[in-house]
Design a protein around this motif. Structure first.
Motif, PDB file in Angstrom:
ATOM      1  N   LEU A 244       0.827  -1.207   0.000  1.00 57.12           N
ATOM      2  CA  LEU A 244       0.000   0.000   0.000  1.00 57.12           C
ATOM      3  C   LEU A 244       0.863   1.259   0.000  1.00 57.12           C
ATOM      4  O   LEU A 244       0.578   2.232  -0.725  1.00 57.12           O
ATOM      5  N   GLN A 245       1.929   1.256   0.791  1.00 64.35           N
ATOM      6  CA  GLN A 245       2.805   2.429   0.868  1.00 64.35           C
ATOM      7  C   GLN A 245       3.468   2.714  -0.471  1.00 64.35           C
ATOM      8  O   GLN A 245       3.508   3.863  -0.940  1.00 64.35           O
ATOM      9  N   ALA A 246       3.978   1.658  -1.128  1.00 63.78           N
ATOM     10  CA  ALA A 246       4.647   1.842  -2.412  1.00 63.78           C
ATOM     11  C   ALA A 246       3.664   2.296  -3.491  1.00 63.78           C
ATOM     12  O   ALA A 246       4.006   3.109  -4.358  1.00 63.78           O
ATOM     13  N   SER A 247       2.432   1.798  -3.431  1.00 67.46           N
ATOM     14  CA  SER A 247       1.416   2.181  -4.420  1.00 67.46           C
ATOM     15  C   SER A 247       1.062   3.664  -4.293  1.00 67.46           C
ATOM     16  O   SER A 247       0.938   4.377  -5.302  1.00 67.46           O
ATOM     17  N   LEU A 248       0.895   4.137  -3.058  1.00 66.19           N
ATOM     18  CA  LEU A 248       0.570   5.539  -2.846  1.00 66.19           C
ATOM     19  C   LEU A 248       1.721   6.446  -3.283  1.00 66.19           C
ATOM     20  O   LEU A 248       1.504   7.498  -3.903  1.00 66.19           O
TER      21      LEU A 248
ATOM     22  N   ALA B 208       6.701   3.496   6.308  1.00 68.50           N
ATOM     23  CA  ALA B 208       7.415   2.295   5.873  1.00 68.50           C
ATOM     24  C   ALA B 208       8.409   1.838   6.933  1.00 68.50           C
ATOM     25  O   ALA B 208       8.596   0.638   7.158  1.00 68.50           O
ATOM     26  N   GLY B 209       9.033   2.790   7.609  1.00 74.04           N
ATOM     27  CA  GLY B 209       9.975   2.436   8.662  1.00 74.04           C
ATOM     28  C   GLY B 209       9.307   1.727   9.828  1.00 74.04           C
ATOM     29  O   GLY B 209       9.858   0.778  10.393  1.00 74.04           O
ATOM     30  N   ILE B 210       8.103   2.179  10.191  1.00 75.33           N
ATOM     31  CA  ILE B 210       7.354   1.523  11.273  1.00 75.33           C
ATOM     32  C   ILE B 210       7.028   0.082  10.894  1.00 75.33           C
ATOM     33  O   ILE B 210       7.213  -0.849  11.684  1.00 75.33           O
ATOM     34  N   VAL B 211       6.553  -0.102   9.657  1.00 75.40           N
ATOM     35  CA  VAL B 211       6.211  -1.452   9.197  1.00 75.40           C
ATOM     36  C   VAL B 211       7.459  -2.326   9.126  1.00 75.40           C
ATOM     37  O   VAL B 211       7.459  -3.496   9.531  1.00 75.40           O
ATOM     38  N   ASN B 212       8.558  -1.769   8.615  1.00 74.69           N
ATOM     39  CA  ASN B 212       9.792  -2.535   8.463  1.00 74.69           C
ATOM     40  C   ASN B 212      10.368  -2.985   9.797  1.00 74.69           C
ATOM     41  O   ASN B 212      11.053  -4.013   9.872  1.00 74.69           O
TER      42      ASN B 212
ATOM     43  N   HIS C 220       5.293  14.614   1.862  1.00 78.14           N
ATOM     44  CA  HIS C 220       4.782  13.273   1.534  1.00 78.14           C
ATOM     45  C   HIS C 220       5.867  12.226   1.694  1.00 78.14           C
ATOM     46  O   HIS C 220       5.640  11.130   2.235  1.00 78.14           O
ATOM     47  N   ILE C 221       7.055  12.537   1.183  1.00 75.76           N
ATOM     48  CA  ILE C 221       8.163  11.584   1.235  1.00 75.76           C
ATOM     49  C   ILE C 221       8.536  11.257   2.670  1.00 75.76           C
ATOM     50  O   ILE C 221       8.760  10.092   3.027  1.00 75.76           O
ATOM     51  N   LEU C 222       8.591  12.271   3.524  1.00 68.07           N
ATOM     52  CA  LEU C 222       8.952  12.052   4.926  1.00 68.07           C
ATOM     53  C   LEU C 222       7.893  11.224   5.653  1.00 68.07           C
ATOM     54  O   LEU C 222       8.227  10.292   6.399  1.00 68.07           O
ATOM     55  N   VAL C 223       6.615  11.546   5.427  1.00 64.57           N
ATOM     56  CA  VAL C 223       5.532  10.831   6.117  1.00 64.57           C
ATOM     57  C   VAL C 223       5.467   9.375   5.653  1.00 64.57           C
ATOM     58  O   VAL C 223       5.385   8.449   6.479  1.00 64.57           O
TER      59      VAL C 223
END
Length: 432
Positions: A85-89, A111-115, A103-106
């Motif tokens: 979902l993150q990569a698609s957005l 992605a960092g939280i998920v990773n 946008h890039i920072l958020v």
């Protein structure tokens, strides 16, 4: 060299992750180039890396507790879907020219939280994908080979695509690549994974894992070494766009070549580790690899030509992955399985969590003192950090020998001890 691929589960995992990682590396190169193109700020390059990786530092220990208490396979399914979902957005925002640094920072922080949860579960799951314990080290080494093959292919393709059609296609390809890893995870045939969902709270489990990891000198020393090298050494990759454009006077394809050369070195290191049949001697490998990493970084900092830069960054990538993958293998070998998730979360915390702090510092130092002096200082500090580990190596080796004997890795030592015991026994007692 490829013996872990005999197992169906590992083959599926290897294939799915391989495709996904190519997309991940494409996105990473495209992200760096996009940020530098939009802002012309070295500091913001470091800030984006910080936002993407600092969650691994803050949430890593809690992710380890989750990995030990819940089904790691299901955790991976959730994290990979969220990353899709993150990569698609991200792809949508870039392709529609709506992307901003905010946008890039958020999205990077998300992605960092998920990773943080993904890395702990993924590292811990690998040992369950091979049937024989002696093939675990090979599986870990092949994982590193897969990672670095993607690191070779992804940046090279990304550089060409950015130069011709822009960064957006790279983000779109990364989003599609997650379908491969999700498919492979659904196809895995794993035995039921029972987890003790006792009433022990998270903080108590976390404290137990911390005491276990940092109370045993070999685990503690390896984690501290990884943390120091990640803090002072890993930021070199954040400065690559600056080096490619401002030092070598190139474009996105130059960045792709530099990242690709680093990937070739890293792949050679991973294949060497995959060819090893035992974990014995990895301590010396870690020392040699760390020295190679630091020296390669110093020589790279003085480079002014593309050819010399490619050679230097090849040896830098070789030393970096040789050190990191060897440390991973040693940790996976000596850790108890019921604490594996927590220990590997500390590994992720040291590896990925310290890098954003280093990236932020490197971005600030590069703007203030220049990229050459920053990289040179990083290389020198990396050489200094390996000294304590090298001096402690004989003592650490003695501490892990009992574990190796219990696992059957050092049967000859057990035989040697029995022989020594028999020699020490008086003959008349032996007859009795």
């Amino acid at each position: 060299m490829f013996r872990a691929l005999q197992y169906r589960n590992y083959r599926l995992f290897f294939a799915g992750q391989g495709v996904s990682l190519i997309g991940t590396w494409m996105q990473q190169v495209a992200m760096s180039w996009l940020v530098y193109r939009l802002t012309d700020s070295v500091f913001l390059l470091g800030m984006v890396s910080f936002a993407n990786q600092i969650p691994s530092f803050l949430l890593g220990p809690f992710a380890g507790v989750i990995s030990d208490k819940f089904n790691r396979h299901r955790v991976l399914l959730v994290t990979q879907f969220l990353l899709l979902l993150q990569a698609s957005l991200l792809a949508y925002l870039v392709l529609t020219d709506a992307i901003t640094i905010t946008h890039i920072l958020v999205l990077g922080a998300f992605a960092g939280i998920v990773n943080a949860f993904d890395m702990s579960a993924r590292q811990s799951l690998v040992v369950h994908l091979v049937d024989r314990r002696e093939d675990v080290s090979n599986a870990i080494a092949l994982n590193s080979s897969m990672f670095n093959m993607a690191r070779l292919v992804g940046p090279s393709v990304a550089g060409a695509l950015i130069a011709t059609v822009g960064e957006g296609i790279c983000f779109l390809i990364n989003a599609l690549s997650y379908l491969a890893v999700l498919s492979s995870l659904f196809l895995l045939r794993l035995p039921p994974m029972t987890r003790s969902l006792d009433k022990e709270n998270v903080f108590k489990s976390l404290g137990e894992g911390f005491s276990y990891a940092f109370g045993f000198a070999p685990i503690r020393t390896i984690l501290l070494l990884i943390a120091s090298l990640s803090l002072f050494g890993m930021p070199f990759s954040v400065l690559m766009p600056v080096f490619a454009r401002d030092v070598l006077h190139g474009d996105a394809s130059t960045l792709g070549l530099l990242m690709g050369a680093s990937g070739v070195g890293a792949l050679c290191a991973a294949l060497y580790l995959a060819s090893r049949k035992t974990v014995l001697g990895l301590g010396k490998v870690i020392v040699g690899a760390s020295v190679l990493f630091g020296v390669g970084l110093i020589f790279f900092s003085f480079s002014q030509t593309l050819l010399l830069s490619l050679v230097c960054i090849f040896f830098t990538g070789l030393g970096m992955i040789l050190q990191m993958a060897s440390s991973n293998t040693l940790l996976q070998t000596i850790v108890d399985d019921d604490k594996r998730g927590r220990v590997m979360s500390f590994y992720s915390m040291a590896f990925m969590g310290m890098a954003p702090i280093g990236s932020l510092l490197a971005g600030w130092a590069a703007e203030k003192y220049g990229v050459h002096y920053t990289l040179m200082a990083c290389g020198i500090i990396c050489l200094l950090t390996i000294l304590p580990f090298a001096l402690m190596l004989p003592k650490l080796r003695l501490l892990v020998h009992p574990i190796y004997q219990r696992l059957g890795i050092l049967p000859e030592i057990a035989i040697g001890l029995r022989s020594a015991s028999q020699l020490a026994t008086p003959p008349q007692q032996d007859k009795v």
